[in-house]
Design a protein around this motif. Structure first.
Motif, PDB file in Angstrom:
ATOM      1  N   GLY A  39       0.818  -1.212   0.000  1.00 38.70           N
ATOM      2  CA  GLY A  39       0.000   0.000   0.000  1.00 38.70           C
ATOM      3  C   GLY A  39       0.842   1.248   0.000  1.00 38.70           C
ATOM      4  O   GLY A  39       0.541   2.223  -0.711  1.00 38.70           O
ATOM      5  N   ALA A  40       1.916   1.253   0.784  1.00 40.04           N
ATOM      6  CA  ALA A  40       2.795   2.419   0.833  1.00 40.04           C
ATOM      7  C   ALA A  40       3.467   2.657  -0.512  1.00 40.04           C
ATOM      8  O   ALA A  40       3.592   3.801  -0.978  1.00 40.04           O
ATOM      9  CB  ALA A  40       3.849   2.212   1.930  1.00 40.04           C
ATOM     10  N   PHE A  41       3.911   1.574  -1.163  1.00 38.76           N
ATOM     11  CA  PHE A  41       4.559   1.696  -2.468  1.00 38.76           C
ATOM     12  C   PHE A  41       3.583   2.279  -3.493  1.00 38.76           C
ATOM     13  O   PHE A  41       3.915   3.217  -4.230  1.00 38.76           O
ATOM     14  CB  PHE A  41       5.054   0.319  -2.919  1.00 38.76           C
ATOM     15  CG  PHE A  41       5.785   0.335  -4.235  1.00 38.76           C
ATOM     16  CD1 PHE A  41       7.169   0.383  -4.279  1.00 38.76           C
ATOM     17  CD2 PHE A  41       5.091   0.275  -5.442  1.00 38.76           C
ATOM     18  CE1 PHE A  41       7.851   0.383  -5.489  1.00 38.76           C
ATOM     19  CE2 PHE A  41       5.755   0.279  -6.649  1.00 38.76           C
ATOM     20  CZ  PHE A  41       7.156   0.340  -6.679  1.00 38.76           C
ATOM     21  N   MET A  42       2.389   1.712  -3.543  1.00 37.70           N
ATOM     22  CA  MET A  42       1.427   2.124  -4.569  1.00 37.70           C
ATOM     23  C   MET A  42       0.906   3.535  -4.305  1.00 37.70           C
ATOM     24  O   MET A  42       0.606   4.280  -5.241  1.00 37.70           O
ATOM     25  CB  MET A  42       0.287   1.114  -4.651  1.00 37.70           C
ATOM     26  CG  MET A  42       0.781  -0.274  -5.055  1.00 37.70           C
ATOM     27  SD  MET A  42      -0.501  -1.506  -5.173  1.00 37.70           S
ATOM     28  CE  MET A  42      -1.212  -1.051  -6.748  1.00 37.70           C
ATOM     29  N   ASP A  43       0.806   3.902  -3.028  1.00 35.77           N
ATOM     30  CA  ASP A  43       0.379   5.264  -2.711  1.00 35.77           C
ATOM     31  C   ASP A  43       1.399   6.272  -3.208  1.00 35.77           C
ATOM     32  O   ASP A  43       1.047   7.355  -3.690  1.00 35.77           O
ATOM     33  CB  ASP A  43       0.190   5.388  -1.189  1.00 35.77           C
ATOM     34  CG  ASP A  43      -0.443   6.716  -0.799  1.00 35.77           C
ATOM     35  OD1 ASP A  43      -1.493   7.056  -1.391  1.00 35.77           O
ATOM     36  OD2 ASP A  43       0.103   7.410   0.078  1.00 35.77           O
ATOM     37  N   SER A  44       2.681   5.881  -3.158  1.00 34.51           N
ATOM     38  CA  SER A  44       3.745   6.796  -3.576  1.00 34.51           C
ATOM     39  C   SER A  44       3.933   6.849  -5.085  1.00 34.51           C
ATOM     40  O   SER A  44       4.250   7.899  -5.643  1.00 34.51           O
ATOM     41  CB  SER A  44       5.076   6.382  -2.915  1.00 34.51           C
ATOM     42  OG  SER A  44       4.994   6.472  -1.521  1.00 34.51           O
TER      43      SER A  44
END
Length: 873
Positions: free
Chosen positions: A65-70
Motif C-alpha cells: 500500500g505504501a509503495f502504490m500510494d507513492s
C-alpha cells in the motif's frame, strides 16, 4: 440410419454422470448454446476455487500500500485509470492474480512508473515485487487450473484415423465442423473450445460417415473394372481451360489461374467418380510442349513442364476448380515434346474422380482469347485461313456448345479454335491423349478398418456387445467402468433385437461412442494426472492423436510416470513421423502462421506467390526448421540465429538461390543462409508475410509479434479514445514520422515504446519478406516518391540498434528470456491453457533443468514433459 434424437438420449444417459467422474467435479467456463450434456459437464466448473483461508499478510499489505500510494495511485485511480487499470481498489485474490503478476513484471523491468514520474529505489522495487510474488504463491496453492477441453478438429480427425486404422486423406466427416476458436493464437485452449448444439449435430454426421467406411454393407468383394477415355474429355459451354479444337486425338491445356483455386481438366463422362472406395491405377498419356521456345508463366526455361494430379468429388463443388475436399495425388515432370505415359496407384473414396492441372499454364487465357474473338481470325493470325475454322464438317460438334456463339455464330467458335492452335505452336502447352482408370484393388479384403474392428470375423460371427465394449475403452482412452458402459451396450442389444442386424447393432454402438462426451473431451482428472490421463496428454501434445499400444501398455502397468520411462517414450515418439504435428502446431500457433492466407496478396500483383504455392508451402519452411532444431537438439537460440533454413524450389527461387530449379517442388532441403539479415525465423518468408497485410507492412504488428512471441509478453490493449494512425503522405512523411507523432500522446507512448522498435528493425522486409531499402509512395496518379527506410531503434533498456542484425544480437544476449518464452509456449500447448502466475516457480525449475543439460531445444522439451506441472491438471 439412427435418428439424431436417439443418439441425443444415449449421450445424456452416458455423458452427464460419467463425464463428472472423469473431471472429478472439475469444470470449464459456462458456454452459450451448448447442449445439455456439455452444459452439465462444464457448468460445475464455472467458478474458481475460493480463496478463503489464503491470507495475505498484514505486513505485505502495508508495504504494498505504501509503495502504490507513492508511485501508482496518482495515475491508476478512479478518475484517470491509465491503461484501463485502476489500482486503488484492486483486491489481492485469485481473480486478480494475472493483474498482480503484470504489475510485478512491469516494476521488475522498470517499465513502471514512467520515466517522467517519481522513481522508487531499487530496494523499494525488490521489496514490492517479493511481496507480490509471495502472495501469488500463497493464493495459488491448490487452485484449479486447467479447464475441461474437447478435441480440436485436427485431433478429432487424427483420433478417428488411429482408432479405426481408417484413411482420412479425403475424410469429409469433419469438414463442416465450425472452426476452432483461438485464444492468444492457440486453437486447443479449453476456454475457447465451445461445444455447441450445431457441433453436436456435426458429430453425428461425422459418426455416420465413419460407420459407412468402417462397416461397409457390401458382402462380396467389388469387381475390378477398367475405363478408357479419349478426347474430347471436356466440352462445357463455359470451359475456357481445355478447348478441343477439332482434332480427335488430343486435347490441349494452357491455363492455370494465379488464384487460390487452380483450374482442372476432368472427364465429363466420369464426373460421378469411382463406384467403390479402393485402390485405383491411373494412366495418363500426355505431352509437355514448347518449354524451350518461350518461358512459362513461372518465368524460366530451366524447369521441365509437369502435370498435377488431384481427385475431387462432384458433390462438393465444381470439379474444374480446386476445393477443400480435393485429394492431392502428385505432380509429375514431363520430358520435352514427346508423348509420355505416367502411371500411379492411389486410394479413392467412392465418388472421387481424377482431375488434372497444368502448373506452368497461361495465367490470363480469357483475356488473350477475347482479343482473338473480337477480331476476325485472319486479322490477328496472318497465316490462318479463317474458313478452315468455319467449316461445318470440321466443327459441327461445336454447334450449340459455345455460350458465346449466339453473339457471332461460328466465327466466335472458330476464333477460339484459331487461338488454341496458334498458341500451341510456340507457348507452353499440356497435351493429353488418353486417360485410363482401373480398379478397385485391395491390399486385403475385407478392407483394413473392418478387420481392425472385428478381428477378421464376419458380422454374423461377432458378438456386437463385446466388440463395442472393447472399442469404447480405446475410444475413451481409459478403462471404462461397467456402469458407464452399460447404457451403450443396452442400446446395442436393443438395436439387434429390433432389427435382427448385427451390423446395424455395431453401427449404433459406434455412433453412441463417437457422440459421447467421453470421446470428444480430453480425459484429465483433477490434481496429479493418473497414468491414463498422462499418456493422453503426452500423446496429444506430441502427436495430436490418441495414445498408441505402447503408451496404453505403460499406463496400464503404471510405468509411465517414471521419469526415465517418460524420457525414453519422448525419444521414441519424436522418431515417429506423427511428431511432425508438434512442430507444425508450434509454427502455426506460437509463431502465428495460421494467419497465412487471411490477408493474402493480390494474385495479379504477386502471381508467383500462387504459382509456387507459397501461400501454403512457406509455412513448412518454419515447420521443418523447428523440427530439425528439436530432433537434433540444437541450441534453442538457433531459432533466432541459425545460419541455415529449409527450402523447396519455390522458396529457393524467392530467396534468389542459384540453381533453384534443382530443388524439389514439394520436399524441403536444408540450405545454408549466407545473408546474416535472414538468420533465424526473422528472415522466414512465412512469418514476414503473416505479420503483414498482403499489401503493406506495419511496424506495430511486427513489433507486437516480437514482443508477444519472442519476449513472451502479453499485448497491452489500446487505451480508449486514442485514434488510429491516419494516412498522411504530404511531404512524403515516413511511417516513423507518423508513429513519432502518434506517440506524442502519453497514453500511446506507454505501450508503443515497448515494441515499435522491433517493427522498425524488420521494416526492410516488404509484405512478402523481400529485402528493400526504400519505400515507393504514390503522391498522385502520376507522381511517386522514394523514401529511404530507417531501421534503427531504441529498446526500453536503452540499448540501441541500427538494423535487424543488431537487434537480433541484443535479443541473443538474453537467453533466459527466450527460454522462458519457449517453455511457456510448450506448456500452453501441452495443457490446453495459458500459463499463469501460479506456474512461475515450476517454469523456472524447468528452465534450470534444461540449462544444466545445455539449453538445446529438446532439452527444454524433455524438462517440460518430465516436470510436475506437465503431469498435473
Amino acid at each position: 440410419m439412427v435418428k439424431p434424437f436417439i443418439i441425443f438420449i444415449i449421450i445424456c444417459t452416458i455423458g452427464c454422470g460419467s463425464i463428472l467422474t472423469i473431471t472429478d467435479q472439475q469444470s470449464a467456463s459456462s458456454k452459450k448454446s451448448q447442449i445439455e450434456t456439455a452444459e452439465a459437464a462444464e457448468n460445475q466448473n464455472s467458478g474458481k476455487e475460493s480463496t478463503k483461508g489464503h491470507v495475505v499478510s498484514e505486513a505485505h499489505l502495508t508495504k504494498m500500500g505504501a509503495f502504490m500510494d507513492s508511485y501508482c495511485y496518482s495515475c491508476h485511480n478512479e478518475q484517470k485509470k491509465k491503461g484501463k487499470l485502476r489500482l486503488d481498489d484492486l483486491q489481492f485474490n485469485a481473480e486478480n492474480l494475472l493483474v498482480w503478476q503484470e504489475i510485478a513484471d512491469r516494476i521488475t523491468t522498470e517499465d513502471m512508473p514512467p520515466e517522467d514520474e517519481k522513481m522508487p529505489t531499487q530496494k523499494e522495487r525488490q521489496d514490492m515485487v517479493l511481496a507480490i510474488l509471495e502472495n501469488i504463491e500463497n493464493i495459488g496453492k491448490g487452485a484449479t487450473q486447467s479447464p475441461l477441453r474437447r478435441l480440436t478438429q485436427k485431433e478429432y480427425v487424427n483420433t478417428v484415423r488411429d482408432l479405426f486404422s481408417m484413411r482420412t486423406e479425403v475424410f469429409m466427416g469433419a469438414s463442416e465442423f465450425p472452426p476452432d476458436e483461438r485464444k492468444h493464437n492457440f486453437s486447443n485452449n479449453g476456454e475457447a473450445l465451445v461445444t455447441s448444439s450445431y457441433l453436436m449435430d456435426k458429430y453425428l454426421d461425422a459418426a455416420n460417415a465413419i460407420v459407412d467406411q468402417v462397416l461397409p454393407e457390401e458382402t462380396t468383394k467389388p469387381k475390378t473394372q477398367k475405363w478408357s477415355f479419349k478426347p474430347p474429355f471436356r466440352l462445357s459451354k463455359q470451359d475456357f481451360v481445355s478447348w478441343y479444337y477439332g482434332r480427335r486425338d488430343f486435347q490441349d491445356m494452357m491455363q492455370n489461374e494465379t488464384s487460390l483455386r487452380e483450374i482442372y481438366l476432368y472427364v465429363d463422362k466420369f464426373s460421378q467418380g469411382v463406384p467403390e472406395r479402393g485402390l485405383y491405377k491411373i494412366r495418363v498419356q500426355v505431352e509437355g510442349m514448347n518449354r524451350n521456345k518461350r518461358p512459362s508463366p513461372l518465368g524460366n526455361k530451366l524447369e521441365s513442364l509437369s502435370i498435377k494430379v488431384a481427385a475431387g468429388i462432384l458433390a462438393d463443388g465444381d470439379l474444374g476448380r480446386a476445393v477443400k475436399s480435393d485429394k492431392f495425388i502428385g505432380e509429375y515432370p514431363l520430358p520435352d515434346d514427346e508423348k509420355h505415359t505416367i502411371e500411379f496407384t492411389t486410394w479413392l473414396e467412392k465418388g472421387y474422380t481424377p482431375k488434372f492441372a497444368f502448373p506452368q499454364g497461361l495465367d490470363l487465357v480469357k483475356a488473350e482469347a477475347f482479343k482473338v474473338m473480337n477480331k476476325r481470325p485472319g486479322a490477328l493470325f496472318k497465316n490462318i485461313k479463317s474458313k478452315k475454322y468455319q467449316d461445318p464438317k470440321e466443327f459441327k460438334w461445336l454447334k450449340g456448345r459455345n455460350i458465346l456463339s449466339k453473339r457471332g455464330g461460328g466465327r466466335l467458335s472458330s476464333a477460339y479454335a484459331a487461338f488454341m492452335e496458334e498458341y500451341a505452336k510456340d507457348h507452353p502447352t499440356l497435351r493429353l491423349y488418353e486417360i485410363d482408370i482401373e480398379g478397385p484393388f485391395y491390399e486385403e479384403w475385407p478392407h483394413r478398418p473392418k478387420t481392425v474392428l472385428l478381428d477378421n470375423k464376419t458380422y454374423e460371427e461377432c458378438i456386437p456387445q463385446e466388440e463395442i465394449a472393447e472399442l469404447a475403452a480405446k475410444a475413451f482412452r481409459r478403462p471404462v467402468a461397467n456402469d458407464e458402459l452399460q447404457p451403450i451396450l443396452d442400446f446395442v442389444k436393443a438395436t439387434y433385437k429390433k432389427t435382427g442386424s448385427k451390423r446395424e447393432a455395431l453401427a449404433n454402438g459406434i455412433r453412441a461412442i463417437l457422440c459421447s462426451p467421453q470421446f470428444y473431451y480430453h480425459y484429465e482428472n483433477t490434481g496429479d494426472l493418473n497414468d491414463y490421463a498422462l499418456a493422453n496428454r503426452l500423446s496429444y501434445f506430441l502427436w495430436s492423436t490418441m495414445p498408441d499400444d505402447r503408451l496404453w501398455s505403460l499406463a496400464k502397468t503404471g510405468l509411465i510416470r517414471d521419469k526415465k520411462v517418460l524420457k525414453s517414450e519422448l525419444e521414441r515418439m519424436l522418431k515417429d513421423p506423427k511428431s511432425k504435428q508438434l512442430t507444425f502446431n508450434l509454427a502455426e500457433q506460437w509463431l502465428e502462421l495460421w494467419k497465412l492466407g487471411s490477408m493474402a496478396p493480390d494474385s495479379k500483383d504477386e502471381p508467383q506467390y500462387y504459382r509456387r504455392q507459397l501461400n501454403h508451402l512457406s509455412k513448412f519452411e518454419t515447420t521443418e526448421f523447428l523440427d530439425y532444431i528439436l530432433k537434433k537438439n540444437k541450441p534453442v537460440m538457433d531459432i533466432l540465429n541459425a545460419d541455415y533454413t529449409f527450402m523447396n524450389r519455390g522458396l529457393a527461387e524467392f530467396y534468389e538461390v542459384n540453381e533453384f530449379h534443382k530443388y524439389p517442388k514439394e520436399d524441403f532441403v536444408k540450405t545454408p543462409v549466407t545473408d546474416e539479415r535472414r538468420y533465424g525465423i526473422f528472415g522466414h518468408m512465412g512469418i514476414l508475410t503473416a505479420t503483414a497485410n498482403g499489401v503493406d507492412t506495419s511496424q506495430i504488428i511486427r513489433g507486437l509479434w516480437v514482443y508477444e512471441n519472442i519476449l513472451g509478453k502479453p499485448a497491452p490493449p489500446p487505451p480508449e479514445g486514442v485514434p488510429a494512425i491516419e494516412p498522411d503522405l504530404r511531404n512524403a512523411k515516413t511511417i516513423r514520422d507518423k508513429l513519432e507523432k502518434h506517440r506524442e500522446d502519453k497514453a500511446c507512448s506507454v505501450c508503443h515504446k515497448k515494441f515499435d522498435h522491433f517493427g522498425f528493425a524488420l521494416e526492410n522486409f516488404d509484405a512478402l519478406g523481400r529485402w528493400r531499402t526504400q519505400y515507393v509512395q504514390s503522391v498522385s496518379k502520376r507522381k511517386k516518391v522514394k523514401v529511404p527506410i530507417s531501421s534503427y531503434g531504441k529498446m526500453v533498456s536503452g540499448d540501441q540498434f541500427e538494423d535487424i542484425k543488431d537487434m537480433r544480437k541484443l535479443l541473443l544476449e538474453d537467453e533466459e528470456m527466450f527460454c522462458k518464452t519457449v517453455t511457456s509456449k510448450l506448456l500452453t500447448m501441452a495443457m490446453g491453457r495459458e500459463v499463469n502466475a501460479f506456474d512461475r516457480e515450476q517454469i523456472e525449475s524447468i528452465m534450470k533443468t534444461a540449462k544444466a543439460q545445455g539449453n538445446g531445444f529438446k532439452d527444454i522439451l524433455t524438462a517440460t514433459v518430465t516436470s510436475d506441472l506437465f503431469k498435473s491438471k
